[in-house]
Design a protein around this motif. Structure first.
Motif, short mmCIF file in Angstrom:
data_model
loop_
_atom_site.label_atom_id
_atom_site.label_comp_id
_atom_site.label_asym_id
_atom_site.label_seq_id
_atom_site.Cartn_x
_atom_site.Cartn_y
_atom_site.Cartn_z
N UNK A 116 24.81 30.79 11.85
CA UNK A 116 25.61 30.36 10.72
C UNK A 116 25.64 28.83 10.75
N UNK A 117 25.05 28.19 9.75
CA UNK A 117 24.94 26.74 9.72
C UNK A 117 26.18 26.09 9.12
N UNK A 121 37.24 38.21 21.92
CA UNK A 121 37.94 38.32 20.63
C UNK A 121 37.06 38.96 19.58
N UNK A 122 35.78 38.60 19.55
CA UNK A 122 34.88 39.18 18.57
C UNK A 122 34.68 40.66 18.82
N UNK A 123 34.56 41.05 20.07
CA UNK A 123 34.39 42.47 20.39
C UNK A 123 35.65 43.27 20.09
N UNK A 124 36.81 42.61 20.16
CA UNK A 124 38.06 43.30 19.81
C UNK A 124 38.16 43.55 18.31
N UNK A 178 36.02 33.84 11.93
CA UNK A 178 35.02 34.60 12.68
C UNK A 178 33.83 33.74 13.06
N UNK A 179 33.42 32.82 12.19
CA UNK A 179 32.22 32.03 12.48
C UNK A 179 32.41 31.13 13.70
N UNK A 180 33.65 30.91 14.14
CA UNK A 180 33.90 30.07 15.31
C UNK A 180 33.93 30.87 16.61
N UNK A 200 29.06 39.21 13.22
CA UNK A 200 28.37 38.47 14.28
C UNK A 200 27.31 39.34 14.97
N UNK A 201 26.54 40.05 14.15
CA UNK A 201 25.45 40.90 14.65
C UNK A 201 24.10 40.35 14.20
#
Length: 343
Positions: free
Chosen positions: A73-74, A98-101, A89-91, A65-66
């Motif tokens: 993301x389509x 959560x993504x940063x963790x 991850x795409x959600x 997610x960078x």
């Protein structure tokens, strides 16, 4: 597309299915990833190979997610199989908790250029300890000791001294080792390496790759290695995915793909590299033409204009075909190539 939804595989670290990532600029759309699917397994190396601009780095950026601001993301899914169960991850929000963790702690990345990835105004030790500060509960002294141990494990001499030094005092190979130390500081389950040996001499390249192979064997780390070098693929990969214009055109175990390439682009990549021992008179074929404009793509097979095997059917996009349980290809003429290999 053939259904490749995995069963309950305990060794599966990450699964990507039909991923479509688009980049928008000046009212135009670049389909940077156009239906990418692959799996990464624990203790294995997946090499993603292809020319510059094929979508390798965008794949890595999508997983972490960078992505750039004008991209998203389509469609598709990125499922991380962590200790607490699968995570889509795409959600997740790009910079949500959560993504940063996950980013850095469970999925880490070695960036292509360590001189731009490392902050020149902070010491190497500070940058390693910063990762430990955010993702572990170690105290100040424990973080410092861990930073020294990481540098020592990466083969950096005098780590007690080097831990206080700044990036400009490190050689290119040492900076790359420091980047790996930062990436491995929290024992991630998945390591993404984006051309980690760019601009390094061959001796240092061999040392970096040996170090990554050791991490895979001793810690069971799943590695996704992005490269454009088929020699690196032959040496390090367990599985390989060949990308062209945002699609995986061929994928499978490295032995099958390199010994029996079924896509003309895979064949062209293999023919464009010299073979040790054949001397200076060996024929090396350059791939003719250039990659199409990503904002004005041709219809049908994206490689057709550069392909010496093209036929009329290439005016339409070939479907992805599963030629074996682990080998898949996207080419109208793959059966002919299979027959040629069998003779």
């Amino acid at each position: 597309m053939t259904d490749r939804t995995p069963g309950p595989d305990p060794e599966l670290a990450l699964s990507v299915r039909d991923l479509k990532t688009y980049i928008y600029a000046n009212n135009r759309c670049n389909r940077a990833l156009d239906g990418v699917s692959f799996d990464i397994h624990r203790g294995k190396t997946l090499c993603i190979v292809g020319e510059s601009g094929c979508g390798k780095s965008v794949t890595a950026a999508s997983i972490l997610q960078l992505l750039p601001e004008l991209s998203r993301i389509e469609e598709g899914e990125i499922v991380y199989h962590g200790a607490e169960g699968p995570v889509n991850i795409e959600r997740l929000k790009r910079n949500g908790r959560r993504m940063r963790a996950i980013r850095g702690k469970e999925i880490a990345m070695i960036f292509q250029d360590p001189m731009t990835a490392l902050n020149p105004v902070y010491s190497i030790g500070f940058q390693i300890k910063e990762m430990l500060l955010y993702h572990t509960r170690l105290g100040k002294r424990a973080r410092h000791a861990k930073a020294i141990d990481l540098l020592r494990s990466m083969g950096i001499p005098l780590p007690e001294k080097r831990v206080r030094e700044y990036p400009h005092l490190y050689s290119g190979g040492m900076r790359q080792r420091a980047m790996i130390a930062i990436a491995m500081s929290c024992d991630p389950r998945i390591l993404i390496a984006d051309e980690p040996t760019t601009a390094l001499d061959v001796t240092i390249q061999a040392q970096i790759f040996e170090l990554m192979d050791t991490l895979k064997r001793e810690q069971g780390t799943a590695i996704m290695l992005i490269t454009h070098d088929m020699g690196v693929v032959a040496e390090l990969a367990d599985d390989v995915a060949v990308m062209y214009m945002g699609q995986i055109v061929e994928a499978g175990p490295v032995g099958q793909v390199l010994r029996n390439p079924l896509h003309p682009y895979t064949r062209a990549l293999l023919e464009s590299i010299p073979v040790l021992g054949r001397g200076k008179n060996q024929q090396i074929r350059a791939i003719p033409g250039q990659t199409p404009d990503p904002y004005d793509r041709p219809t049908g097979c994206q490689f057709a204009e550069r392909c010496r095997y093209r036929v009329d059917a290439c005016a339409e996009m070939p479907p992805e075909t599963q030629v074996s349980s682990s080998h898949r290809v996207r080419c109208w003429r793959h059966r002919e190539f299979m027959a040629d290999a069998a003779e």
